[in-house]
Design an enzyme around this catalytic site. Structure first.
Site, mmCIF file in Angstrom:
data_model
loop_
_atom_site.group_PDB
_atom_site.id
_atom_site.type_symbol
_atom_site.label_atom_id
_atom_site.label_comp_id
_atom_site.label_asym_id
_atom_site.label_seq_id
_atom_site.Cartn_x
_atom_site.Cartn_y
_atom_site.Cartn_z
ATOM 1 N N ASP A 264 10.430 -26.617 -9.562
ATOM 2 C CA ASP A 264 11.751 -26.025 -9.355
ATOM 3 C C ASP A 264 12.838 -26.906 -9.962
ATOM 4 O O ASP A 264 12.634 -28.101 -10.202
ATOM 5 C CB ASP A 264 12.030 -25.867 -7.856
ATOM 6 N N MET B 55 23.339 -24.366 0.020
ATOM 7 C CA MET B 55 23.686 -23.365 -1.004
ATOM 8 C C MET B 55 25.024 -22.695 -0.702
ATOM 9 O O MET B 55 25.206 -21.504 -0.932
ATOM 10 C CB MET B 55 22.578 -22.304 -1.115
ATOM 11 N N LYS C 107 14.991 -23.306 -14.967
ATOM 12 C CA LYS C 107 15.578 -24.322 -15.833
ATOM 13 C C LYS C 107 17.047 -24.583 -15.532
ATOM 14 O O LYS C 107 17.615 -25.563 -15.979
ATOM 15 C CB LYS C 107 15.403 -23.910 -17.290
#
Length: 260
Positions: free
Chosen positions: A45, A182, A67
């Site tokens: 990840d 997040m 990526k």
């Protein structure tokens, strides 16, 4: 890297869902590092410790599953299929994630895919950033005499959005620590909604960017002003948000790492 690996043994291989820890490569568990070194294929990840992958031999297939937030990303179904396909070819597959595989890491979905395909799967817990990143910034998420409660929530969907499933009313009303993962993009909405729902505007808040790495930096404030402070400082993902009175301990504890 290889272009897909070659089966090294008969029968089915295995999948290990490895939690890489909160950021620094040396915070992975002993079991996680061992299985990573034994793997034929590593599916990594974006937030996993990349130094761990750099140490692997050239014969190991490295699959970059994500990526970057604006680059190519494998879908979750594609990742599931990849893990199962490689293992069914007899390969040993390590799925290297940041933090812990089962805390907002979709590890449960990958484990279910392996179970459905009859692929042996081991879960290797990782040190979650929800607790470790605040600790490394001098903030204990619980502390005797301050709070015994901790809630870890996703800030991927802000509290005002109809798709949010977190009980923000309860989070605002409770005295405990709230750790948001997040949530940098939704920080203004999170702060505003918590105050609107009853959490005092003077509640201390810390935003910790790039925790557990040499690039770690911390911005502190209150629910009333943290969004503006983080914006002025240019805080970006990945970052952990800590909301609660324990943040005030940072001024006393600070952070320290014993030199190598």
């Amino acid at each position: 890297m290889t272009d897909g690996g070659v089966a090294r043994r008969g029968g089915v291989g295995w999948v290990a869902l490895v939690g890489g820890g909160p950021g620094a490569a040396d915070l992975i568990t002993v079991r996680g590092r061992d299985l990573l070194r034994r793997a034929d294929v590593v599916v990594v990840d974006r937030l996993a410790p990349r130094e761990l992958v750099a140490d692997l031999g050239p014969e190991v297939e490295i699959v970059d599953a994500a990526k970057g937030p604006h680059g190519h990303n494998l879908s979750q179904d594609e990742i599931n299929d990849l893990l199962v396909e490689r293992a069914l070819r007899g390969l040993r597959v390590a799925r290297l994630k940041g933090g812990d595989p089962f805390l907002f890491g979709r590890g449960g979905e990958e484990a279910l895919a392996c179970a459905a395909a009859g692929v042996p799967c081991e879960v290797v817990p990782g040190v979650t950033s929800a607790v470790a990143v605040p600790a490394l910034a001098g903030i204990p998420v619980t502390h005797r005499g301050i709070t015994q409660d901790l809630a870890v929530v996703s800030g991927h969907v802000d509290p005002s959005h109809p798709g949010s499933t977190s009980n923000w009313d309860a989070l605002a009303a409770g005295p405990g620590t709230v750790v948001v993962l997040m949530g940098v993009g939704a920080l203004p909405e999170i702060s505003r909604e918590l105050v609107k729902r009853g959490r005092p505007a003077a509640t201390p808040v810390a935003v910790i960017q790039d925790g557990a790495t040499p690039q770690q930096r911390v911005v502190t404030g209150t629910l009333a002003d943290i969004a503006a402070a983080a914006d002025a400082a240019g805080v970006a993902s990945p970052a952990v948000i800590v909301i609660g009175e324990v943040v005030a301990l940072r001024g006393e504890l600070g952070s320290y790492r014993i030199p190598d």
